[in-house]
Design an enzyme around this catalytic site. Structure first.
Site, PDB file in Angstrom:
ATOM      1  N   ARG A  15       1.431   6.643 105.727  1.00 53.15           N
ATOM      2  CA  ARG A  15       1.918   6.486 104.631  1.00 53.15           C
ATOM      3  C   ARG A  15       2.566   8.009 104.249  1.00 53.15           C
ATOM      4  NH1 ARG A  15      -3.315   4.844 101.609  1.00 53.15           N
ATOM      5  NH2 ARG A  15      -3.957   6.894 100.913  1.00 53.15           N
ATOM      6  N   VAL A  63     -10.213  10.528 112.679  1.00 57.72           N
ATOM      7  CA  VAL A  63      -9.848  12.259 112.941  1.00 57.72           C
ATOM      8  C   VAL A  63     -11.130  12.741 112.910  1.00 57.72           C
ATOM      9  CG1 VAL A  63      -7.513  12.928 112.760  1.00 57.72           C
ATOM     10  CG2 VAL A  63      -8.930  12.631 111.033  1.00 57.72           C
ATOM     11  N   SER A 141      -3.069  23.052 101.214  1.00 57.68           N
ATOM     12  CA  SER A 141      -2.784  23.204  99.364  1.00 57.68           C
ATOM     13  C   SER A 141      -2.753  23.929  99.002  1.00 57.68           C
ATOM     14  CB  SER A 141      -3.795  22.634  99.422  1.00 57.68           C
ATOM     15  OG  SER A 141      -3.748  21.610  97.950  1.00 57.68           O
ATOM     16  N   TYR A 153     -12.228  19.881  98.000  1.00 60.27           N
ATOM     17  CA  TYR A 153     -10.937  19.710  99.422  1.00 60.27           C
ATOM     18  C   TYR A 153     -10.556  21.433  98.907  1.00 60.27           C
ATOM     19  CZ  TYR A 153      -6.014  18.309  99.271  1.00 60.27           C
ATOM     20  OH  TYR A 153      -5.013  18.105  98.900  1.00 60.27           O
ATOM     21  N   ALA A 154     -10.490  22.094  97.720  1.00 58.33           N
ATOM     22  CA  ALA A 154      -9.863  23.603  98.241  1.00 58.33           C
ATOM     23  C   ALA A 154     -10.976  24.394  98.840  1.00 58.33           C
ATOM     24  CB  ALA A 154     -10.480  24.576  96.661  1.00 58.33           C
ATOM     25  N   ALA A 156     -11.837  23.000 102.168  1.00 58.55           N
ATOM     26  CA  ALA A 156     -11.725  22.472 102.918  1.00 58.55           C
ATOM     27  C   ALA A 156     -10.023  23.154 103.210  1.00 58.55           C
ATOM     28  CB  ALA A 156     -11.402  21.142 102.778  1.00 58.55           C
ATOM     29  N   LYS A 157      -9.404  23.251 102.467  1.00 62.81           N
ATOM     30  CA  LYS A 157      -7.360  23.982 102.720  1.00 62.81           C
ATOM     31  C   LYS A 157      -7.492  24.826 102.622  1.00 62.81           C
ATOM     32  CE  LYS A 157      -5.380  19.786 102.131  1.00 62.81           C
ATOM     33  NZ  LYS A 157      -5.455  18.722 103.576  1.00 62.81           N
TER      34      LYS A 157
END
Ligand code: NAP
Length: 252
Positions: A15, A63, A141, A153-154, A156-157
């Site tokens: 998606r 993954v 991102s 998240y920051a 990781a990105k």
């Protein structure tokens, strides 16, 4: 539709951005492996690609699972063709302010984005270097620049940007490029879930974001698919180790 013997692997393809990337690469002539946690969830994308005359394979794997990734890539190579393009797109958010962020929230995000991209890239690189041609595109991102409530998240990105540049250095001599795309606000279930978590109607969140974006709108999955199409293409062979912000303005 043009045909090619090359195979593209897109993770998180059931998606959102991944689904559009998969369909776009198929339209570009690649055979496409649509990889996601749930194989059945990839059916719609695979049917759309096959309905348009392309070749596709649905593959269910987490993954972040080392053995699962190895087996999935071997299956793709045997059933569809040896991977020439990898798009590391699978992603999750577990947002919280630092003082409320659990170790599980931290680990889950690192596992999917960083460990997942590493495992997928390591599993496909042998096919690409042997062929002397390959394209790796990692989804970063604008949050890599810092985003309240997204320490995990920051990180990781931002980590994916360093990962990308290192792959570009190591694999360039084998004809393999590695680049990152850093999207801004894209309308998907991920951003819809953010709106729900914040208790804000999605339309309101989108309107607020659009007001801050120089081109005056939020992004759509096809905006990212277009950028992936460029980086995966034959003509982009001299573009490597770059981070392309696709955010409707100069975000970096
Ligand atoms: P999405 O709609 O939530 O789709 C992500 C897909 O990844 C889902 O199908 C999900 O499967 C799958 N996935 C999650 N964990 C996985 C795992 N361990 N193994 C395999 N597949 C997994 O997200 P999106 O908005 O399209 O985002 C795609 C990518 O772009 C992500 O990396 C995201 O961080 C990045 N990005 C998005 C935005 C945005 O505004 N939307 C902005 C910047 C960057 P399930 O449905 O089964 O969980």
């Amino acid at each position: 539709m043009t045909t090619t013997s090359r195979t593209a692997v897109v993770t998180g393809a059931a998606r959102g951005i991944g689904a559009d990337v998969a369909k776009r690469l198929a339209a570009d002539g690649f055979a496409v492996a649509a990889v996601d946690l749930d194989e059945a969830a990839c059916k719609t994308v695979v049917e759309a690609i096959e309905g348009a005359g392309g070749r596709a394979l649905a593959v269910g794997v987490d993954v972040s699972d080392e053995n699962g990734v190895q087996a999935a890539v071997e299956r793709i190579a045997a059933e569809l063709g040896e991977p020439a393009v990898l798009v590391n797109n699978a992603g999750i958010t577990r947002d919280n302010l630092l003082f409320k962020m659990s170790v599980d929230d931290w680990d889950a995000v690192m596992d999917v984005h960083l460990r997942g991209s590493f495992l997928m890239a390591r599993a496909v690189q042998g096919y690409m270097t042997k062929a002397g041609w390959g394209r790796i595109v990692n989804l970063s991102s604008t949050s890599a620049l810092g985003n309240r409530g997204q320490a995990n998240y920051a990180a990781a990105k931002a980590g994916l940007q360093g990962f990308t540049k290192t792959l570009a250095l190591e694999l360039g001599r084998f004809g393999v490029t590695a680049n990152a795309i850093a999207p801004g606000f894209i309308e998907t279930e991920m951003t819809a879930a953010t709106a729900e978590r914040m208790g804000v109607p999605f339309e309101e969140l989108k309107a607020g974001a659009a007001a801050q974006i120089p081109v005056g709108r939020t992004g759509k999955p096809e905006d990212i698919a277009h950028a992936v199409s460029f980086l995966a293409g034959e003509g982009a062979g001299f573009v490597s180790g770059q981070v392309l912000y696709v955010a409707g303005g100069p975000q970096a």
